[in-house]
Enzyme design. Structure first.
Site, PDB file in Angstrom:
ATOM      1  N   LYS A 197       5.315   9.109   8.578  1.00 53.35           N
ATOM      2  CA  LYS A 197       5.127   8.561   9.920  1.00 53.35           C
ATOM      3  C   LYS A 197       6.225   9.013  10.896  1.00 53.35           C
ATOM      4  O   LYS A 197       6.230  10.165  11.323  1.00 53.35           O
ATOM      5  CB  LYS A 197       5.004   7.035   9.823  1.00 53.35           C
ATOM      6  CG  LYS A 197       3.752   6.615   9.014  1.00 53.35           C
ATOM      7  CD  LYS A 197       3.588   5.122   8.935  1.00 53.35           C
ATOM      8  CE  LYS A 197       2.536   4.733   7.937  1.00 53.35           C
ATOM      9  NZ  LYS A 197       1.170   4.778   8.430  1.00 53.35           N
ATOM     10  N   ASP A 233       9.279   2.782  -0.970  1.00 49.68           N
ATOM     11  CA  ASP A 233       8.309   3.420  -0.085  1.00 49.68           C
ATOM     12  C   ASP A 233       8.695   3.023   1.348  1.00 49.68           C
ATOM     13  O   ASP A 233       8.348   1.942   1.803  1.00 49.68           O
ATOM     14  CB  ASP A 233       6.888   2.953  -0.429  1.00 49.68           C
ATOM     15  CG  ASP A 233       5.863   3.607   0.474  1.00 49.68           C
ATOM     16  OD1 ASP A 233       4.659   3.543   0.143  1.00 49.68           O
ATOM     17  OD2 ASP A 233       6.242   4.173   1.516  1.00 49.68           O
ATOM     18  N   TYR A 292       0.860  -1.179   0.000  1.00 50.73           N
ATOM     19  CA  TYR A 292       0.000   0.000   0.000  1.00 50.73           C
ATOM     20  C   TYR A 292       0.894   1.227   0.000  1.00 50.73           C
ATOM     21  O   TYR A 292       1.886   1.275   0.725  1.00 50.73           O
ATOM     22  CB  TYR A 292      -0.911   0.010   1.224  1.00 50.73           C
ATOM     23  CG  TYR A 292      -1.781   1.236   1.346  1.00 50.73           C
ATOM     24  CD1 TYR A 292      -1.565   2.169   2.367  1.00 50.73           C
ATOM     25  CD2 TYR A 292      -2.811   1.488   0.443  1.00 50.73           C
ATOM     26  CE1 TYR A 292      -2.371   3.296   2.484  1.00 50.73           C
ATOM     27  CE2 TYR A 292      -3.619   2.619   0.556  1.00 50.73           C
ATOM     28  CZ  TYR A 292      -3.391   3.514   1.581  1.00 50.73           C
ATOM     29  OH  TYR A 292      -4.183   4.629   1.697  1.00 50.73           O
TER      30      TYR A 292
HETATM   31  P1  KE4 Z   1      -0.435   8.530   4.454  1.00 53.61           P
HETATM   32  O1  KE4 Z   1      -0.964   9.237   3.238  1.00 53.61           O
HETATM   33  O2  KE4 Z   1      -1.501   7.741   5.189  1.00 53.61           O
HETATM   34  O3  KE4 Z   1       0.387   9.457   5.366  1.00 53.61           O
HETATM   35  O4  KE4 Z   1       0.649   7.447   3.970  1.00 53.61           O
HETATM   36  C1  KE4 Z   1       0.250   6.504   3.001  1.00 53.61           C
HETATM   37  C2  KE4 Z   1       1.182   5.308   3.102  1.00 53.61           C
HETATM   38  C3  KE4 Z   1       2.214   5.205   2.183  1.00 53.61           C
HETATM   39  N1  KE4 Z   1       3.077   4.168   2.234  1.00 53.61           N
HETATM   40  C4  KE4 Z   1       2.966   3.216   3.192  1.00 53.61           C
HETATM   41  C5  KE4 Z   1       3.952   2.074   3.204  1.00 53.61           C
HETATM   42  C6  KE4 Z   1       1.928   3.282   4.151  1.00 53.61           C
HETATM   43  O5  KE4 Z   1       1.827   2.309   5.092  1.00 53.61           O
HETATM   44  C7  KE4 Z   1       1.029   4.347   4.122  1.00 53.61           C
HETATM   45  C8  KE4 Z   1      -0.118   4.476   5.097  1.00 53.61           C
HETATM   46  N2  KE4 Z   1      -0.240   3.425   6.060  1.00 53.61           N
HETATM   47  C9  KE4 Z   1      -1.571   3.202   6.592  1.00 53.61           C
HETATM   48  C10 KE4 Z   1      -1.601   1.958   7.486  1.00 53.61           C
HETATM   49  N3  KE4 Z   1      -0.718   0.931   7.106  1.00 53.61           N
HETATM   50  C11 KE4 Z   1      -2.042   4.412   7.336  1.00 53.61           C
HETATM   51  C12 KE4 Z   1      -3.272   4.186   8.190  1.00 53.61           C
HETATM   52  C13 KE4 Z   1      -4.520   4.640   7.499  1.00 53.61           C
HETATM   53  O6  KE4 Z   1      -4.630   4.523   6.264  1.00 53.61           O
HETATM   54  O7  KE4 Z   1      -5.399   5.113   8.234  1.00 53.61           O
END
Ligand code: KE4
Length: 451
Positions: A288, A260, A165
């Site tokens: 994060k 990523d 993801y």
């Molecule tokens: P954000 O746009 O949520 O800051 O990041 C997206 C993203 C990009 N790359 C990786 C590897 C990620 O894990 C994420 C977002 N992670 C999720 C949970 N695994 C965030 C939680 C959510 O979507 O509420």
């Protein structure tokens, strides 16, 4: 995660229809009220607990390794806001930095020295990052990296791995097409099929199919985008030689390799997976931890690629709150503590003890589990087989995970409310926390087994 949501029917949990006979009453009431204003009552889907068939918790606050819901329940927190809280919640040094910055104003929309100081720290931690841009989310960082790669190569196609993801930009809300190494298909309504077809989806850890994709789309692939340690299908480790194979294939065809590291950056090592596995990316996305729990993310990498960005170059990217002074202050405070280095040895030790303890507790309960772990990032799958890609995850006993999640929550242990997410430890987790977690697990594995 994308595949998970692509298949799921809309979440219609009883609590979303005003049912108030389950769970913590104040959270239930808050959930029902929130559903009046926000789709599903939440501002990010996984928070609705649809993956565990339980009503979600409404949070009052958090400190260290603990999180508290609005009914006064305390939990040992292994979600850590999905990764950022590696120091633990409300770390005094981070709060002090945030308060000090806030006293000077919350946003200027103009450059500050702190952004340069943060950029210097990040380029010092990741030798592959020569230039970078600060932005507000992982999604934005990945979007920017893809646009840069497409501009740099003049190509349109990208390759992603099933189960990884990378945020919710259209090109990445795509699941595998009908044939192997074929063009993808939209995973969400609203994503144009024409765009989805520019994304080729192949299984994680499959060197052969990736090689086939490069042969099939020779000279047409702008970028390979991958989580160097996958953590959005649960935690799945790269098999020996996998990352090296991706690097070689990209080099052979002039394809941009994008790591990523939104989760792995500053998590699995101070220099992320690139430090841990010794494979360097052309572009890296961070999020994060790098923001210390505030909205800050990074797109960085080779200067010849990054210098395409406006205003220096012609690739447009912009953001009102990019490099926000409060987020930047939290980021610097967080990285300065992690840069000391000893924290990673402490995290490794605590996570190893937790892994061993969970394995023993499952065995004592007669439950088969596979635990995948890199440093303080781990997942416990209900299966007696290895878990090396998304199909393996889908074959695990998700129902058993849901029973385990509920039993642990009832015993004060807050795990990610989805079998497709990860457990995160922080420097605030104590031996007492681990011992309590393992005590809860001994009972919860029995519940998971349906006994
Ligand atoms: P954000 O746009 O949520 O800051 O990041 C997206 C993203 C990009 N790359 C990786 C590897 C990620 O894990 C994420 C977002 N992670 C999720 C949970 N695994 C965030 C939680 C959510 O979507 O509420």
């Amino acid at each position: 995660m994308v595949e998970y949501w692509a298949r799921r029917p809309p979440v219609t949990h009883p609590s979303m229809t005003g049912c108030t006979h389950m769970g913590n009453q104040n959270s239930l009431d808050a959930f029902s009220e929130a559903c009046r204003y926000m789709p599903g009552g939440v501002n990010s889907p996984v928070r609705a607990f649809g993956g565990v068939d339980r009503p979600p918790l409404w949070i009052a606050g958090a400190k260290g390794s603990k999180i508290f819901d609005i009914d006064g329940n305390e939990y040992i927190d292994y979600v850590g806001s999905w990764g950022p809280m590696i120091l633990g919640h409300a770390h005094p040094a981070v709060l002090a930095a945030v308060h000090q910055a806030a006293d000077q104003g919350t946003s200027f929309g103009a450059p500050t020295r702190a952004e340069t100081e943060l950029a210097a720290r990040i380029t010092g931690a990741f030798r592959s990052i020569e230039k970078l841009r600060l932005l507000c989310s992982g999604t934005e960082a990945v979007m920017t990296a893809l646009r840069l790669a497409r501009a740099y190569t003049g190509r349109d196609k990208i390759v992603k791995m099933a189960g990884c993801y990378h945020g919710h930009s259209d090109s990445l809300l795509v699941v595998a097409g009908s044939g192997l190494a074929e063009q993808g298909t939209a995973a969400s309504p609203g994503v144009p099929e024409a765009l989805a077809q520019l994304t080729v989806v192949v299984p994680y850890n499959d060197k052969e199919l990736l090689t086939q994709a490069f042969a099939k789309h020779a000279g047409e692939i702008a970028a390979v985008l991958v989580e160097p340690v996958a953590a959005n299908m649960g935690v799945v480790l790269p098999e020996p030689g996998y990352l090296e194979t991706i690097r070689r294939l990209c080099d052979e065809q002039g394809t941009v390799l994008i790591f990523d590291e939104v989760i792995t950056g500053f998590r699995v090592a101070f220099g992320g997976a690139q430090e841990r596995y010794g494979v360097q990316a052309d572009l890296t996305c961070l999020g994060k931890i790098v923001g210390g729990g505030l909205p800050l993310a990074v797109c960085g990498g080779r200067a010849d690629i990054m210098d395409q960005l406006a205003p220096l170059g012609r690739v447009y990217q912009a953001g009102t709150l990019s490099g926000n002074p409060i987020a930047t202050a939290a980021a610097i405070a967080t990285l300065d503590i992690l840069a000391e280095g000893r924290g990673y040895r402490e995290l490794e030790s605590a996570a190893a003890n937790l892994e061993i303890g969970l394995a023993e507790a499952a065995a004592d309960a007669g439950v088969s589990v596979t635990i995948n772990r890199v440093g303080s990032l781990m997942s416990c799958f209900f299966t007696d087989r290895p878990v090396r890609n998304f199909e393996d995850v889908r074959a695990t006993d998700i129902a058993a995970f849901k029973r385990f999640f509920a039993a642990m929550l009832d015993r004060g242990i807050y795990l990610a409310p989805s079998a497709y997410e990860a457990m995160f430890l922080s420097l605030a987790h104590t031996k007492q926390d681990i011992d309590k977690t393992l005590e809860a697990a001994r009972a919860s594995f029995k519940m998971a087994a349906g006994r």
